[in-house]
Design an enzyme around this catalytic site. Structure first.
Site, mmCIF file in Angstrom:
data_model
loop_
_atom_site.group_PDB
_atom_site.id
_atom_site.type_symbol
_atom_site.label_atom_id
_atom_site.label_comp_id
_atom_site.label_asym_id
_atom_site.label_seq_id
_atom_site.Cartn_x
_atom_site.Cartn_y
_atom_site.Cartn_z
ATOM 1 N N VAL A 72 0.929 -1.129 0.119
ATOM 2 C CA VAL A 72 -0.157 -0.103 -0.049
ATOM 3 C C VAL A 72 0.897 1.188 0.056
ATOM 4 O O VAL A 72 0.746 2.287 -0.610
ATOM 5 C CB VAL A 72 -0.971 0.129 1.157
ATOM 6 C CG1 VAL A 72 -1.943 1.309 1.185
ATOM 7 C CG2 VAL A 72 -1.987 -1.326 1.281
ATOM 8 N N TYR A 73 1.863 1.153 0.898
ATOM 9 C CA TYR A 73 2.852 2.423 0.905
ATOM 10 C C TYR A 73 3.505 2.588 -0.706
ATOM 11 O O TYR A 73 3.641 3.809 -0.970
ATOM 12 C CB TYR A 73 4.080 2.384 1.911
ATOM 13 C CG TYR A 73 4.702 3.326 2.077
ATOM 14 C CD1 TYR A 73 4.331 4.356 2.530
ATOM 15 C CD2 TYR A 73 6.010 3.316 1.612
ATOM 16 C CE1 TYR A 73 5.404 5.450 2.876
ATOM 17 C CE2 TYR A 73 7.023 4.214 2.092
ATOM 18 C CZ TYR A 73 6.339 5.454 2.458
ATOM 19 O OH TYR A 73 7.531 6.551 2.677
ATOM 20 N N THR A 74 3.940 1.807 -1.151
ATOM 21 C CA THR A 74 4.675 1.824 -2.766
ATOM 22 C C THR A 74 3.425 2.433 -3.348
ATOM 23 O O THR A 74 3.822 3.116 -4.374
ATOM 24 C CB THR A 74 5.063 0.396 -3.115
ATOM 25 O OG1 THR A 74 6.248 -0.078 -2.174
ATOM 26 C CG2 THR A 74 5.503 0.285 -4.445
#
Length: 258
Positions: free
Chosen positions: A151-153
């Site tokens: 999700v961060y990527t």
């Protein structure tokens, strides 16, 4: 005319470094973060006019408050820096943390930029500066032990794509969009997750700011403070455009025989 910048996540790390550098360059500031005491301490030591605004960009109320400032004030720069990581495999990531990550890194920059742009366009001057990271280009990389960052990527890659597309939309208006993509930076960002990266080589926050501002002057839409050979990124972008232009209406032959 006095330059005015609004910086999110200004209470520490890269956001604080942006505040210190822009104030030194003569900008008046609006500094936004959750921790009022830190913002007050920062404002007290800066040489220009600084307005403090507390807002939690993980909430609709916080986003709306910050967006209201973007719409009402004559900003010449918007720095969408606020961040949260929540490294965790997606299957284990609590829904509340996923929502917080997307709110801070996707929804807030989108709505703050949307609020700031009409005034910038009317004045014919301004810059939207998004803070992402080199993880934006790390999707195909092998998983690192103990990390989960799908999700961060996603949020960082989205910031790069949005900035590139937005900058194209703004061509000829006097307003530009820029995104800076550092690697590991020496801030408390990872420490709050219980990750000790002190043994790894890390970039100073001030160097990230220097790269972002220099990148704007160089005409880079995407700056990469730790990449010596910028041709690497230029080849990535050229491949993106080639793939986009290489599509057609017929089904590719490899899918007919698989």
């Amino acid at each position: 005319m006095t330059e005015l910048a609004l910086i999110t996540g200004a209470s520490s790390g890269i956001g604080r470094a942006f505040a210190e550098r822009l104030a030194a360059d003569g900008y008046d500031l609006i500094v936004v973060a959750r921790r009022r005491e830190r913002l007050d301490a920062l404002a007290a030591q800066l040489p220009t006019n600084v307005e403090v605004a507390t807002a939690d960009l993980a909430t609709d109320e916080g986003i709306d408050a910050a967006a209201g400032l973007c719409a009402a004030r004559p900003l010449t720069m918007l720095v969408n820096n606020a961040g949260v990581a929540h490294y965790m495999p997606l299957a284990q990531l609590p829904a509340a943390k996923a929502r917080e990550l997307v709110s801070v890194k996707v929804l807030a920059p989108t709505l703050l930029t949307r609020a700031a742009l009409p005034g910038m366009l009317e004045r014919g001057h301004g810059t939207v500066l998004n803070v992402a990271g080199m993880i934006a280009f790390g999707g195909p990389a092998a998983a690192m032990p103990g990390s989960g960052r799908a999700v961060y990527t996603n949020t960082l890659a989205g910031a790069v794509a949005m900035t590139q597309t937005l900058n194209t939309e703004l061509a000829g208006t006097g307003v530009g969009a820029h995104v800076v993509c550092p690697g590991i930076v020496a801030t408390e960002f990872h420490e709050v997750q219980g990750m000790d990266l002190s043994a790894l080589p890390r970039m100073a926050p001030a160097d990230v700011v220097t790269a972002a501002l220099a990148g704007i002057r160089l005409g880079e839409v995407v700056s990469a403070p730790g990449v010596e050979d910028y041709g690497l990124l230029e080849r990535v972008f050229a491949a993106d455009i080639a793939a986009f232009g290489g599509q057609g209406p017929a089904l590719a032959s490899r899918y007919k025989t698989a």
